[in-house]
Design a protein around this motif. Structure first.
Motif, short mmCIF file in Angstrom:
data_model
loop_
_atom_site.label_atom_id
_atom_site.label_comp_id
_atom_site.label_asym_id
_atom_site.label_seq_id
_atom_site.Cartn_x
_atom_site.Cartn_y
_atom_site.Cartn_z
N VAL A 33 10.74 11.12 -2.58
CA VAL A 33 11.12 10.93 -1.18
C VAL A 33 9.90 11.09 -0.27
O VAL A 33 9.70 10.30 0.66
CB VAL A 33 12.25 11.91 -0.78
CG1 VAL A 33 12.45 11.94 0.72
CG2 VAL A 33 13.54 11.53 -1.48
N ALA A 34 9.08 12.10 -0.55
CA ALA A 34 7.88 12.30 0.26
C ALA A 34 6.93 11.11 0.13
O ALA A 34 6.34 10.66 1.13
CB ALA A 34 7.18 13.58 -0.17
N GLN A 35 6.78 10.58 -1.06
CA GLN A 35 5.92 9.41 -1.27
C GLN A 35 6.47 8.20 -0.50
O GLN A 35 5.72 7.46 0.13
CB GLN A 35 5.84 9.07 -2.75
CG GLN A 35 5.04 10.04 -3.56
CD GLN A 35 3.57 9.90 -3.29
OE1 GLN A 35 3.00 10.62 -2.48
NE2 GLN A 35 2.94 8.98 -3.95
N ALA A 36 7.79 8.00 -0.56
CA ALA A 36 8.40 6.85 0.11
C ALA A 36 8.26 6.97 1.63
O ALA A 36 7.98 5.98 2.31
CB ALA A 36 9.87 6.74 -0.27
N LEU A 37 8.45 8.18 2.16
CA LEU A 37 8.30 8.35 3.61
C LEU A 37 6.86 8.14 4.05
O LEU A 37 6.62 7.55 5.11
CB LEU A 37 8.78 9.75 4.01
CG LEU A 37 10.29 9.98 3.91
CD1 LEU A 37 10.62 11.43 4.21
CD2 LEU A 37 11.05 9.05 4.81
N GLY A 38 5.92 8.61 3.27
CA GLY A 38 4.51 8.38 3.59
C GLY A 38 4.14 6.92 3.55
O GLY A 38 3.41 6.42 4.42
#
Length: 53
Positions: A33-38
């Motif tokens: 999720v953090a990768q996708a938001l970034g």
């Protein structure tokens, strides 16, 4: 072979399948999720013409 009684075998399996695996899954999902938001933020900046590159 190492012999275990029924309680220790059951307790070990409970720890692995109800504590360790779900914790690992939560960490991996959070990382994704953090990768996708970034990446979304990076794409939005590129689309707005604010990319530094």
């Amino acid at each position: 072979m190492i012999a275990m009684d029924a309680f220790s075998a059951t307790f070990g399996l409970v720890i692995v399948f109800f504590v360790a695996f779900p914790a690992l899954a939560h960490v991996l999902i959070g990382f994704a999720v953090a990768q996708a938001l970034g990446e979304k933020e990076q794409n939005d900046r590129y689309a707005a013409g604010l990319d530094d590159e």
